[in-house]
Design a protein around this motif. Sequence first.
Motif, PDB file in Angstrom:
ATOM      1  N   THR A   8      -3.153  -6.546 -11.286  1.00  0.00           N
ATOM      2  CA  THR A   8      -2.045  -5.774 -11.154  1.00  0.00           C
ATOM      3  C   THR A   8      -1.111  -6.642 -10.229  1.00  0.00           C
ATOM      4  O   THR A   8      -1.189  -7.437  -8.916  1.00  0.00           O
ATOM      5  CB  THR A   8      -2.642  -4.192 -10.153  1.00  0.00           C
ATOM      6  OG1 THR A   8      -3.508  -3.645 -11.025  1.00  0.00           O
ATOM      7  CG2 THR A   8      -0.989  -3.505  -9.988  1.00  0.00           C
ATOM      8  N   LEU A  10       2.024  -7.197  -7.873  1.00  0.00           N
ATOM      9  CA  LEU A  10       2.199  -6.491  -6.245  1.00  0.00           C
ATOM     10  C   LEU A  10       3.669  -6.313  -6.449  1.00  0.00           C
ATOM     11  O   LEU A  10       4.104  -5.155  -5.820  1.00  0.00           O
ATOM     12  CB  LEU A  10       0.981  -6.705  -5.423  1.00  0.00           C
ATOM     13  CG  LEU A  10      -0.648  -7.038  -5.737  1.00  0.00           C
ATOM     14  CD1 LEU A  10      -1.136  -7.215  -3.779  1.00  0.00           C
ATOM     15  CD2 LEU A  10      -0.444  -5.048  -5.653  1.00  0.00           C
ATOM     16  N   ALA A  11       4.376  -7.363  -6.544  1.00  0.00           N
ATOM     17  CA  ALA A  11       5.810  -7.825  -6.441  1.00  0.00           C
ATOM     18  C   ALA A  11       6.115  -8.663  -7.276  1.00  0.00           C
ATOM     19  O   ALA A  11       5.482  -9.675  -7.541  1.00  0.00           O
ATOM     20  CB  ALA A  11       5.902  -8.276  -4.867  1.00  0.00           C
ATOM     21  N   GLU A  20      -2.614  -8.955  -7.882  1.00  0.00           N
ATOM     22  CA  GLU A  20      -3.356  -9.012  -6.595  1.00  0.00           C
ATOM     23  C   GLU A  20      -4.965  -8.980  -8.081  1.00  0.00           C
ATOM     24  O   GLU A  20      -5.395  -9.047  -8.995  1.00  0.00           O
ATOM     25  CB  GLU A  20      -3.599  -7.522  -6.722  1.00  0.00           C
ATOM     26  CG  GLU A  20      -4.922  -7.395  -6.139  1.00  0.00           C
ATOM     27  CD  GLU A  20      -5.250  -5.372  -5.264  1.00  0.00           C
ATOM     28  OE1 GLU A  20      -5.277  -5.361  -4.251  1.00  0.00           O
ATOM     29  OE2 GLU A  20      -4.599  -5.058  -5.923  1.00  0.00           O
ATOM     30  N   ARG A  39       6.179  -5.921 -13.927  1.00  0.00           N
ATOM     31  CA  ARG A  39       6.450  -4.816 -13.487  1.00  0.00           C
ATOM     32  C   ARG A  39       5.254  -4.375 -12.438  1.00  0.00           C
ATOM     33  O   ARG A  39       3.950  -4.053 -12.083  1.00  0.00           O
ATOM     34  CB  ARG A  39       6.474  -3.804 -14.533  1.00  0.00           C
ATOM     35  CG  ARG A  39       7.227  -3.784 -15.601  1.00  0.00           C
ATOM     36  CD  ARG A  39       9.001  -3.585 -15.176  1.00  0.00           C
ATOM     37  NE  ARG A  39       9.548  -3.905 -16.747  1.00  0.00           N
ATOM     38  CZ  ARG A  39      10.399  -4.866 -17.047  1.00  0.00           C
ATOM     39  NH1 ARG A  39       9.727  -6.348 -16.008  1.00  0.00           N
ATOM     40  NH2 ARG A  39      11.139  -4.949 -18.058  1.00  0.00           N
ATOM     41  N   PRO A  40       6.086  -4.561 -11.276  1.00  0.00           N
ATOM     42  CA  PRO A  40       4.899  -4.504 -10.239  1.00  0.00           C
ATOM     43  C   PRO A  40       4.148  -2.645 -10.532  1.00  0.00           C
ATOM     44  O   PRO A  40       5.003  -1.702 -11.137  1.00  0.00           O
ATOM     45  CB  PRO A  40       6.490  -3.331  -8.625  1.00  0.00           C
ATOM     46  CG  PRO A  40       7.161  -4.524  -9.116  1.00  0.00           C
ATOM     47  CD  PRO A  40       7.629  -4.147 -10.867  1.00  0.00           C
ATOM     48  N   GLY A  41       3.108  -2.716 -10.403  1.00  0.00           N
ATOM     49  CA  GLY A  41       2.041  -1.766 -10.342  1.00  0.00           C
ATOM     50  C   GLY A  41       1.986  -2.234 -11.607  1.00  0.00           C
ATOM     51  O   GLY A  41       0.265  -1.767 -11.815  1.00  0.00           O
ATOM     52  N   ALA A  42       2.397  -2.683 -12.464  1.00  0.00           N
ATOM     53  CA  ALA A  42       1.314  -3.000 -14.164  1.00  0.00           C
ATOM     54  C   ALA A  42       0.278  -4.133 -13.904  1.00  0.00           C
ATOM     55  O   ALA A  42       0.679  -4.987 -13.294  1.00  0.00           O
ATOM     56  CB  ALA A  42       2.463  -2.911 -15.635  1.00  0.00           C
ATOM     57  N   PRO A  43      -1.001  -4.027 -14.729  1.00  0.00           N
ATOM     58  CA  PRO A  43      -1.026  -5.108 -15.651  1.00  0.00           C
ATOM     59  C   PRO A  43      -0.604  -5.978 -15.692  1.00  0.00           C
ATOM     60  O   PRO A  43      -0.146  -6.037 -16.526  1.00  0.00           O
ATOM     61  CB  PRO A  43      -2.576  -4.548 -15.767  1.00  0.00           C
ATOM     62  CG  PRO A  43      -2.199  -3.459 -17.131  1.00  0.00           C
ATOM     63  CD  PRO A  43      -0.534  -2.488 -15.773  1.00  0.00           C
TER      64      PRO A  43
END
Length: 202
Positions: A8, A10-11, A20, A39-43
């Motif tokens: 994922t 994170l930034a 991560e 994109r933050p939050g995307a795999p």
Amino acid sequence: MIASVRGTVLAVRLDAAVIEVGGVGMLVHATPATLAGLRPGAPARLATALVVREDSLTLFGFADDDEREVFEVVQTVSGVGPRLALAMLAVHSPDGLRRAVAGEDLAALKRVPGIGHKGAQRIVLELADRLGAPSSAPDAGPAQQDDRRSQVVDALVGLGWTARAAEDAVAGVLDGATGPVGGDEVAGVLRSALRALGGVRG
């Protein structure tokens, strides 16, 4: 060697992303074009190369295995380290570099910050038979080329700038030109636009 990372996002920073993996945030340096696709939050999955120094371990990420291979090959040239190799891929696509080397296009190579005339000559000489042949895919038509200009704007918007700020930055980089952006220019224009924006989101 860490060949790839998947996890994922994170930034996303101007020159790197934090991904991560198994609960560990890994800092991965990449080109603006590669970072624009995260994109933050995307795999995300990136092909990677780990550069080991006495005092550091630095991870570099790439959109695909071909970019990673070119990154590693260009570092066999004397005077070319990982940072300069990444800068080469920020300005040119892998096939763009192959065409520049095959065609002995010193001007194209000198568009990379940190490469002068002698450095460009050395790159052509030492990589002549090592990068392989460029893709035989035909050049994109006018409509596809126009789309590439929009791709740069979309990438900046994805990184957090407003559409107006992104459009103004791209126009400034291209000196107000309305012509199409070639495939090998996308990453370079994006990189220059990011520098012009100076990290300040509108």
